[in-house]
Each structure stands twice: as structure tokens, then as C-alpha cells.
Design a protein around this motif. Structure first.
Motif, PDB file in Angstrom:
ATOM      1  N   ALA A 130      25.778  11.755 -39.595  1.00  0.00           N
ATOM      2  CA  ALA A 130      25.680  10.662 -40.544  1.00  0.00           C
ATOM      3  C   ALA A 130      24.712   9.587 -40.074  1.00  0.00           C
ATOM      4  O   ALA A 130      24.047   8.938 -40.884  1.00  0.00           O
ATOM      5  CB  ALA A 130      27.060  10.040 -40.783  1.00  0.00           C
ATOM      6  N   THR A 131      24.610   9.405 -38.773  1.00  0.00           N
ATOM      7  CA  THR A 131      23.741   8.356 -38.243  1.00  0.00           C
ATOM      8  C   THR A 131      22.441   8.883 -37.658  1.00  0.00           C
ATOM      9  O   THR A 131      21.538   8.096 -37.372  1.00  0.00           O
ATOM     10  CB  THR A 131      24.475   7.540 -37.163  1.00  0.00           C
ATOM     11  N   THR A 132      22.313  10.187 -37.470  1.00  0.00           N
ATOM     12  CA  THR A 132      21.098  10.717 -36.816  1.00  0.00           C
ATOM     13  C   THR A 132      20.267  11.628 -37.718  1.00  0.00           C
ATOM     14  O   THR A 132      19.076  11.803 -37.452  1.00  0.00           O
ATOM     15  CB  THR A 132      21.454  11.494 -35.535  1.00  0.00           C
ATOM     16  N   ARG A 133      20.844  12.226 -38.763  1.00  0.00           N
ATOM     17  CA  ARG A 133      20.025  13.025 -39.685  1.00  0.00           C
ATOM     18  C   ARG A 133      19.385  12.092 -40.704  1.00  0.00           C
ATOM     19  O   ARG A 133      20.038  11.216 -41.266  1.00  0.00           O
ATOM     20  CB  ARG A 133      20.861  14.091 -40.389  1.00  0.00           C
ATOM     21  N   ILE A 134      18.106  12.289 -40.967  1.00  0.00           N
ATOM     22  CA  ILE A 134      17.341  11.329 -41.759  1.00  0.00           C
ATOM     23  C   ILE A 134      16.499  12.029 -42.822  1.00  0.00           C
ATOM     24  O   ILE A 134      16.104  13.179 -42.659  1.00  0.00           O
ATOM     25  CB  ILE A 134      16.415  10.492 -40.858  1.00  0.00           C
ATOM     26  N   PRO A 135      16.193  11.332 -43.921  1.00  0.00           N
ATOM     27  CA  PRO A 135      15.203  11.855 -44.877  1.00  0.00           C
ATOM     28  C   PRO A 135      13.806  11.744 -44.280  1.00  0.00           C
ATOM     29  O   PRO A 135      13.511  10.793 -43.548  1.00  0.00           O
ATOM     30  CB  PRO A 135      15.350  10.918 -46.083  1.00  0.00           C
ATOM     31  N   MET A 136      12.948  12.718 -44.597  1.00  0.00           N
ATOM     32  CA  MET A 136      11.556  12.683 -44.125  1.00  0.00           C
ATOM     33  C   MET A 136      10.710  13.508 -45.079  1.00  0.00           C
ATOM     34  O   MET A 136      11.082  14.634 -45.437  1.00  0.00           O
ATOM     35  CB  MET A 136      11.442  13.245 -42.704  1.00  0.00           C
ATOM     36  N   LEU A 137       9.568  12.978 -45.502  1.00  0.00           N
ATOM     37  CA  LEU A 137       8.650  13.728 -46.360  1.00  0.00           C
ATOM     38  C   LEU A 137       7.235  13.229 -46.150  1.00  0.00           C
ATOM     39  O   LEU A 137       7.017  12.114 -45.650  1.00  0.00           O
ATOM     40  CB  LEU A 137       9.028  13.576 -47.841  1.00  0.00           C
ATOM     41  N   ILE A 138       6.273  14.046 -46.524  1.00  0.00           N
ATOM     42  CA  ILE A 138       4.862  13.673 -46.476  1.00  0.00           C
ATOM     43  C   ILE A 138       4.211  14.129 -47.770  1.00  0.00           C
ATOM     44  O   ILE A 138       4.506  15.214 -48.294  1.00  0.00           O
ATOM     45  CB  ILE A 138       4.156  14.269 -45.234  1.00  0.00           C
ATOM     46  N   VAL A 139       3.342  13.282 -48.311  1.00  0.00           N
ATOM     47  CA  VAL A 139       2.688  13.530 -49.593  1.00  0.00           C
ATOM     48  C   VAL A 139       1.188  13.334 -49.417  1.00  0.00           C
ATOM     49  O   VAL A 139       0.755  12.402 -48.735  1.00  0.00           O
ATOM     50  CB  VAL A 139       3.205  12.560 -50.681  1.00  0.00           C
ATOM     51  N   GLY A 140       0.408  14.197 -50.025  1.00  0.00           N
ATOM     52  CA  GLY A 140      -1.032  14.032 -50.008  1.00  0.00           C
ATOM     53  C   GLY A 140      -1.755  14.980 -49.087  1.00  0.00           C
ATOM     54  O   GLY A 140      -2.958  14.850 -48.865  1.00  0.00           O
ATOM     55  N   THR A 141      -1.050  15.969 -48.562  1.00  0.00           N
ATOM     56  CA  THR A 141      -1.674  16.921 -47.639  1.00  0.00           C
ATOM     57  C   THR A 141      -2.051  18.225 -48.314  1.00  0.00           C
ATOM     58  O   THR A 141      -2.617  19.113 -47.677  1.00  0.00           O
ATOM     59  CB  THR A 141      -0.717  17.236 -46.480  1.00  0.00           C
ATOM     60  N   GLY A 142      -1.718  18.361 -49.583  1.00  0.00           N
ATOM     61  CA  GLY A 142      -1.981  19.604 -50.289  1.00  0.00           C
ATOM     62  C   GLY A 142      -0.819  20.569 -50.271  1.00  0.00           C
ATOM     63  O   GLY A 142      -0.740  21.479 -51.097  1.00  0.00           O
ATOM     64  N   GLY A 143       0.100  20.402 -49.355  1.00  0.00           N
ATOM     65  CA  GLY A 143       1.265  21.268 -49.294  1.00  0.00           C
ATOM     66  C   GLY A 143       2.444  20.650 -50.020  1.00  0.00           C
ATOM     67  O   GLY A 143       2.520  19.430 -50.200  1.00  0.00           O
ATOM     68  N   HIS A 144       3.361  21.492 -50.452  1.00  0.00           N
ATOM     69  CA  HIS A 144       4.558  20.978 -51.084  1.00  0.00           C
ATOM     70  C   HIS A 144       5.693  21.965 -50.859  1.00  0.00           C
ATOM     71  O   HIS A 144       5.504  23.067 -50.354  1.00  0.00           O
ATOM     72  CB  HIS A 144       4.330  20.746 -52.584  1.00  0.00           C
ATOM     73  N   GLY A 145       6.893  21.550 -51.208  1.00  0.00           N
ATOM     74  CA  GLY A 145       8.063  22.389 -50.991  1.00  0.00           C
ATOM     75  C   GLY A 145       8.935  21.818 -49.893  1.00  0.00           C
ATOM     76  O   GLY A 145       8.791  20.668 -49.476  1.00  0.00           O
ATOM     77  N   ARG A 146       9.851  22.633 -49.419  1.00  0.00           N
ATOM     78  CA  ARG A 146      10.820  22.194 -48.423  1.00  0.00           C
ATOM     79  C   ARG A 146      10.685  23.023 -47.158  1.00  0.00           C
ATOM     80  O   ARG A 146      10.583  24.241 -47.208  1.00  0.00           O
ATOM     81  CB  ARG A 146      12.236  22.316 -48.984  1.00  0.00           C
ATOM     82  N   SER A 147      10.679  22.319 -46.024  1.00  0.00           N
ATOM     83  CA  SER A 147      10.669  22.982 -44.724  1.00  0.00           C
ATOM     84  C   SER A 147      11.998  22.714 -44.051  1.00  0.00           C
ATOM     85  O   SER A 147      12.440  21.569 -43.964  1.00  0.00           O
ATOM     86  CB  SER A 147       9.526  22.442 -43.860  1.00  0.00           C
ATOM     87  N   ASP A 148      12.653  23.787 -43.572  1.00  0.00           N
ATOM     88  CA  ASP A 148      13.932  23.586 -42.890  1.00  0.00           C
ATOM     89  C   ASP A 148      13.785  23.643 -41.371  1.00  0.00           C
ATOM     90  O   ASP A 148      14.774  23.721 -40.645  1.00  0.00           O
ATOM     91  CB  ASP A 148      14.966  24.604 -43.366  1.00  0.00           C
ATOM     92  N   THR A 149      12.536  23.559 -40.877  1.00  0.00           N
ATOM     93  CA  THR A 149      12.337  23.507 -39.440  1.00  0.00           C
ATOM     94  C   THR A 149      12.951  22.235 -38.876  1.00  0.00           C
ATOM     95  O   THR A 149      13.000  21.202 -39.550  1.00  0.00           O
ATOM     96  CB  THR A 149      10.832  23.563 -39.090  1.00  0.00           C
ATOM     97  N   LEU A 150      13.464  22.279 -37.667  1.00  0.00           N
ATOM     98  CA  LEU A 150      14.062  21.103 -37.047  1.00  0.00           C
ATOM     99  C   LEU A 150      12.956  20.112 -36.698  1.00  0.00           C
ATOM    100  O   LEU A 150      12.043  20.412 -35.933  1.00  0.00           O
ATOM    101  CB  LEU A 150      14.835  21.506 -35.794  1.00  0.00           C
ATOM    102  N   ALA A 151      13.017  18.931 -37.282  1.00  0.00           N
ATOM    103  CA  ALA A 151      11.990  17.905 -37.110  1.00  0.00           C
ATOM    104  C   ALA A 151      12.612  16.655 -36.505  1.00  0.00           C
ATOM    105  O   ALA A 151      13.834  16.496 -36.472  1.00  0.00           O
ATOM    106  CB  ALA A 151      11.350  17.574 -38.458  1.00  0.00           C
ATOM    107  N   SER A 152      11.744  15.752 -36.041  1.00  0.00           N
ATOM    108  CA  SER A 152      12.243  14.500 -35.470  1.00  0.00           C
ATOM    109  C   SER A 152      11.209  13.406 -35.645  1.00  0.00           C
ATOM    110  O   SER A 152      10.063  13.657 -36.056  1.00  0.00           O
ATOM    111  CB  SER A 152      12.581  14.678 -33.984  1.00  0.00           C
ATOM    112  N   THR A 153      11.610  12.203 -35.315  1.00  0.00           N
ATOM    113  CA  THR A 153      10.720  11.057 -35.446  1.00  0.00           C
ATOM    114  C   THR A 153       9.505  11.154 -34.530  1.00  0.00           C
ATOM    115  O   THR A 153       8.462  10.577 -34.822  1.00  0.00           O
ATOM    116  CB  THR A 153      11.492   9.765 -35.143  1.00  0.00           C
ATOM    117  N   VAL A 154       9.613  11.868 -33.414  1.00  0.00           N
ATOM    118  CA  VAL A 154       8.458  12.023 -32.517  1.00  0.00           C
ATOM    119  C   VAL A 154       7.345  12.835 -33.171  1.00  0.00           C
ATOM    120  O   VAL A 154       6.227  12.866 -32.661  1.00  0.00           O
ATOM    121  CB  VAL A 154       8.841  12.683 -31.175  1.00  0.00           C
ATOM    122  N   ASP A 155       7.632  13.472 -34.297  1.00  0.00           N
ATOM    123  CA  ASP A 155       6.633  14.294 -34.975  1.00  0.00           C
ATOM    124  C   ASP A 155       5.750  13.495 -35.927  1.00  0.00           C
ATOM    125  O   ASP A 155       4.795  14.031 -36.488  1.00  0.00           O
ATOM    126  CB  ASP A 155       7.322  15.417 -35.765  1.00  0.00           C
TER     127      ASP A 155
END
Length: 635
Positions: free
Chosen positions: A314-339
Motif C-alpha cells: 500500500a505504501t511502496t507500490r506506485i503508479p508509473m507511466l511514460i508518454v511520447g516515446t512511441g510505445g504504448h500498452g502495459r509492462s508488468d516488468t518490476l520497475a522502480s524509481t531508480v529507473d
């Protein structure tokens, strides 16, 4: 004299009439918590335990994989939007909320790439944001809690790299925990962190400005100082979903409703900023937007109402998205703020530095990944144990200090602790987490004999309950049993019931004698009750527990100032400034106390230093007037 509340969680405080006669300006800020929270809406790959080799776990040590390549479309605008305390499930594009509190961001998400399993390494504002801007785990720079000043050295930051490549860089932040004095302004041509007021009361209020004010500042700067053809990077930070929640005129029968109203307000400000940049001639087709949270909010999950104590989803999983790169859809790879840094740089055609993060637009490397996590908020503030953990695709392990383990593949909502059943998984995750660990250091100084005697004479240093001065208190027990008690102290104080607040705070300190934040709060209660001697003892004890924190020394100086013990007040202010040489309230009050001692040359020098460092603070006009008066006397 300027009377603050606390250094890390700010709020404007009342002061006595005696204090007002001494020239105390009612202002303050606190920088303690980057607070608590987000709910659990989990997705995890099916994981079958077959021994340590099958943990699917971790290919550590992989640097950023992005590289600069040609043929990329023209990018003139890059925007990083961070929404503080934004739960993963408080969205339409990831959550199950109807109606969605994020209709505009949902629209952007439909055009971009959503990272559905992103994790913050620390559920606190400052450490999490530093990891975004440096692509390094924040504890590597010594930043573990809000208010720590990172030792960045020559480490590159996102803004500095973009500036080297010819980009204009500007940041507009909405809370004092991201003040430029804590290193967040590195590489920014313009860093706007002006906070004229602090809303809310008590330890859980941080001086902030609402998102509409921050957006207006950002658009006005872009309108006045940039041209549409220039390459421009802007970081926009919105703090609205952070406690305390304001419903913005909407019906809010409970905390969740008020919280979602804040998220909805932030979404509206993102829309306003997006459209405002377009009206200034910045074509969205030539822009890259990355939007994410720094951490979530508990809202009662795992017993935690806000954030900062535990490491649950509840406190560590976060929304994250990027727009304008030409790609779209959902990635379920484990990501973090360092990325964030390697991903944004790669999207702009710039090779990222080697770091702890990776380019999320590139194919995920073979092998699993682990996200190390920690929080020291409870340890620093309440004398609890430090909390560490590790998140993989299939497991979440937390030591707080007892081991807790959740099998996210089978239990994405984290309802069943399986640490006892999977002891071998716990051992493996603990071993992997130790690769990221820092040596443990106590921030407490021994209590000197004089202070010990004064504390005993006032009824302190009696029995200690389940938590001891060694910092062994269990964070989950605290959240379940004692965080509500602390909330009662704050509520009683806010309602002006100081006698009840006094009884509650004494009871709390008997159980948690190493709770530095509560000693500090107890000092404010004593000030409001006119018990300056008691306040001095309490601020002194807080200073013993957290000697590197400027807040106890600043407030100790204020109490001594009110008692007209000017030499002692000067000593306390100088101690605060030895911890934070740019602390504005300590500088302001030091100049005042130097005047009181007829040290005019030193006072004038201190006023000039204050104005050089803080020319736009609300107290600056008074500082200029006093400096001019001193100059007139000398002439």
C-alpha cells in the motif's frame, strides 16, 4: 524570533504574547516524514518454490542498459511529474476506483506505456525523489529520512545531464521536504521551492503549497523565460494527496473519500499544466511526459493510516507511466524509481550513466530483479527498529524487526504472512538484501548527568514499555497499537485541549522513551501551556536523541530567547546552524539575539547571510528593515 514547529513536518504554530513582544514571526516547517502510504492491488508472476535457485530472483549489479541512438523524433519538451503519496489503486488506469479520480492521466496512459508493477525503495518523499533524480539507491548518499542532506559529490543527476546536453532545466516543488538546501536543486537552472504558508497542524503537516499555485508558478516562469523552440525539461511536484486531506468541496464521509478528492485535484492540475504548455507553443507531439508517485498511502492497510513505518504494498507500490516515446500498452516488468533517469534520458536519445536503475523502454534483461527497501522513520522518530526489506516479482519480505513474508503470486493483497512456512525464502531474501545494507550507526548521544537529573525530577526516565532506547521497538506493533495514541495527542493539541495532550504525551513517553519526535511535540505542548522550563528540558532531550537534527536546537534557542537568556539562546541557534548552515529560522533568530546582546556587527553579518540565502522568504522584508536600522545606527 521565528518559532517553527518541527523541522521535517511543518506547520504554522501559535506563540505566546511574550514571544510576540520579542518579535517572533509565526512561521515554521517540519521535515521529518515523507509520509505513509498506498493500497494493495497486486499483480505477480506465478512462482513455484523449488529451492534457492528457483527464486527467480535477482540479477543484481546490472547497470543501465539504455544507449543513445539516432533517428529519434524531435523532442523539445520533457516533463517529469511526481505526485506525492499517490496510491497505485487511486487511478483509473491501474485501480478499480469508479469514477476514476484520474481521468486526465488515464487518457495519457492510454497513449503511453504503463508500468504496472513499480516499487518505491523508501516510502518517504525525499529518499524516493533522490532515487529518481540520481538513479541510485538513496542511502548510498546518506539520505535515509526526510531532512537528511545527501552527499552527492560528483554523482550526475538527471537535470545536470540534460543541462550538459543543452536543455533548459527547471523544477517546481510543492513541499518543504524537497527544499533546495537538501540537494534537490542540483543541475536545475531554476528551482522554485517557495512556500508562503503551511496548512494543517501537528507532526503530520508539512509546509506546502497546493498544486494550482505550483502549476501557476511553473507556467508563469515558462511564459516569461523560455521560448517554444528551446529544449526544456521541467520537474513538477504535486503534494496534494499527502495528509492532511482536503476534499475540495466534495462530500468526504471518510479518509479514503477525502484522499481521493485530493488525487482528483492533482489530476486536474496535471491537465492544466499539460494544456498550459501547449498554449505556450509546446507541441505535445514533441514532448515526453513521465508521471509517477514517490510512494503511496496506507489508509488503514496493514494497520497503517499514512506511511513511513512499514514496507507493505500500500505504501511502496506506485503508479508509473511514460508518454511520447512511441510505445504504448502495459509492462508488468518490476520497475522502480531508480529507473526514471535512465528511462527519460534514453527516450531523449541521451546515453544514461551507469547506475542502479535501467531503461524501462529496452527489453528486460534475463533473470529476475530485486528492489531493496528500507525506512528509518520509526527508528528516528519513535525509537523503533529500522525496517528493511526486499521486493521481487513474486515475494515481499520485510524485517520490522520480526520477519514477514508475502507470496505475491498467490496473495497479491498481502493478507497472509507466510514467513514461518517459507523460512528458506526469508533466508535467501535476507542474504540478497544485505548486499545493499549500510553499517548501522546510532544517532543517539548518552544522556548527560544534569539532563538525566532534570528529567527524573519532572517524572521522566521511569519505566520503559515494549520499546527501549536501543531502538528495538516493533514497527508493526507500534502501527497497530500506538500510532493511534500519537494521533490522539495531535488531535487534543489541535483542539486546544492541552491538559489532555499533556497527559497523553507523558503516557506515550513512558512507553517510548526514545521517541524523539514525541519529545519535540511535548516541547511544543509545554510552550503553549507557558511551561518554558519544561519545554527546555523536552527540547534538550530531543536534541540528545537526534543530535544532528537542527529542530530541537532551534526550538531550544527559542525557549531561551523567550526567557531572555540571550547567550544561551545564541549557543542553541549556533548548534542548529552547525547541523544545517542554511536553516532560515535559526539564522533569523540568531541575528535577533545578537542584536539583543548589542553585537551589532555580527548581527548585521547574519542578516546579510540570511538575505543572501533566503531573499524571497516571508521574513526577508523584516530582515532588510533591521539591517537598514543597524546600518543607520552605525553611521
Amino acid at each position: 524570533m521565528v518559532f517553527p514547529s518541527r523541522r521535517k513536518q511543518g506547520s504554522v504554530r501559535r506563540v505566546s504574547q511574550a514571544a510576540r513582544k520579542d518579535g517572533i514571526a509565526v512561521a515554521g516547517y517540519d521535515r521529518l516524514r515523507a509520509w505513509r502510504g498506498s493500497r494493495k492491488a497486486r499483480q505477480a508472476a506465478l512462482f513455484i518454490w523449488t529451492g534457492a535457485a528457483a527464486l527467480g530472483l535477482i540479477a543484481f549489479g546490472m547497470g543501465c542498459r539504455g544507449r543513445s541512438d539516432g533517428g529519434q523524433p524531435l523532442r523539445r519538451t520533457a516533463v517529469l511529474v511526481t505526485i506525492d503519496t499517490w496510491r497505485r489503486d487511486a487511478t483509473g488506469f491501474l485501480g478499480d476506483v469508479a469514477p476514476s479520480p484520474t481521468p486526465f492521466i488515464d487518457e495519457l496512459a492510454s497513449k503511453g506505456r504503463v508500468f504496472s508493477d513499480a516499487v518505491a525503495p523508501v516510502p518517504l518523499t525525499a529518499p524516493s525523489h533522490l532515487s529518481m533524480l540520481t538513479c541510485r539507491w538513496p542511502w548510498q548518499f546518506g539520505l535515509r529520512n526526510n531532512g537528511d542532506v545527501p552527499a552527492l559529490g560528483n554523482s550526475p543527476t538527471l537535470a545536470a545531464i540534460l543541462k550538459e546536453h543543452g536543455w533548459r532545466t527547471a523544477a517546481f516543488v510543492s513541499a518543504s521536504v524537497l527544499d533546495h538546501r537538501f540537494g534537490f536543486g542540483e543541475g536545475f537552472e531554476h528551482y522554485d521551492d517557495l512556500f508562503a504558508d503551511a496548512r494543517g497542524i501537528g507532526v503530520q503537516a508539512i509546509p506546502e503549497r497546493t498544486g494550482d499555485v505550483t502549476v501557476e508558478a511553473a507556467l508563469e516562469w515558462a511564459r516569461r523565460f523560455t521560448k517554444p523552440g528551446e529544449r526544456l525539461f521541467i520537474w513538477l511536484h504535486l503534494f496534494d494527496p499527502h495528509f492532511p486531506y482536503h476534499s475540495h468541496g466534495r462530500p468526504a464521509p471518510d479518509a479514503r473519500s477525502a484522499y481521493e478528492a485530493e488525487v482528483r485535484f492533482a489530476d486536474g492540475q496535471v491537465k492544466r499544466f499539460y494544456e498550459g504548455l501547449e498554449q505556450l507553443g509546446r507541441d505535445p507531439k514533441e514532448a515526453v511526459w513521465m508521471i509517477l508517485a514517490d510512494h503511496g498511502e496506507g489508509l488503514g492497510d496493514h494497520g497503517e493510516q499514512t506511511h513511513g513505518f512499514l514496507l507493505h504494498g500500500a505504501t511502496t507500490r506506485i503508479p508509473m507511466l511514460i508518454v511520447g516515446t512511441g510505445g504504448h500498452g502495459r509492462s508488468d516488468t518490476l520497475a522502480s524509481t531508480v529507473d526514471v533517469t535512465p528511462t527519460l534520458l534514453s527516450a531523449l536519445g541521451i546515453a544514461p550513466p551507469q547506475c542502479d536503475g535501467r531503461n524501462l523502454l529496452a527489453p528486460a534483461p534475463d533473470g529476475g530483479r530485486g528492489i531493496p527497501m528500507e525506512t528509518v522513520y520509526g527508528a528516528r522518530s519513535f525509537g523503533l527498529s529500522e525496517v528493511v526489506g526486499l521486493r521481487t516479482k513474486s515475494w515481499l519480505w520485510e524485517a520490522s524487526p520480526a520477519d514477514h513474508l508475502w507470496n505475491l503470486a498467490e496473495d497479491p493483497a498481502e493478507t497472509t504472512d507466510v514467513a514461518a512456512r517459507y523460512s528458506e525464502v526469508v533466508a535467501e531474501l535476507r542474504s540478497l538484501r544485505e548486499e545493499f545494507a549500510l553499517p548501522s550507526k546510532s544517532s543517539q548521544e548518552p544522556i548527560d548527568a544534569e539532563l538525566q537529573a532534570r528529567l527524573r525530577s519532572l517524572g521522566y526516565l521511569g519505566t520503559a514499555g515494549t520499546a527501549t532506547a536501543s531502538g528495538s521497538g516493533d514497527a508493526r506493533t507500534f502501527v497497530r497499537e500506538d500510532e493511534p495514541r500519537f494521533a490522539r495527542i495531535m488531535k487534543a493539541e489541535a483542539e486546544g485541549n492541552l491538559d489532555l495532550a499533556e497527559r497523553e504525551v507523558r503516557s506515550f513517553l513512558d512507553r517510548y522513551p526514545s521517541a524523539a519526535e514525541v519529545w519535540l511535540e511535548a516541547g511544543f505542548i509545554a510552550v503553549q501551556r507557558g511551561r518554558l522550563y519544561l519545554a527546555e528540558v523536552r527540547f534538550s532531550r530531543a536534541g540528545q536523541l537526534v543530535p544532528g537534527d537542527p529542530r530541537p536546537w532551534l526550538n531550544l534557542g527559542n525557549v531561551r530567547f523567550q526567557a531572555r537568556r540571550f547567550a544561551d539562546a545564541e549557543s542553541a541557534y549556533r548548534r542548529a546552524l552547525s547541523n544545517d548552515p542554511q536553516e532560515p529560522l535559526a539564522l533569523f533568530n540568531l541575528a535577533l539575539v545578537l542584536e539583543q546582546q548589542a553585537k551589532r556587527a555580527e548581527a548585521a553579518s547574519t542578516w546579510r547571510r540570511f538575505l543572501a540565502l533566503h531573499p524571497s522568504r516571508p521574513e526577508a522584508a523584516r530582515a532588510r528593515a533591521r539591517l537598514a536600522r543597524l546600518a543607520g545606527r552605525d553611521s
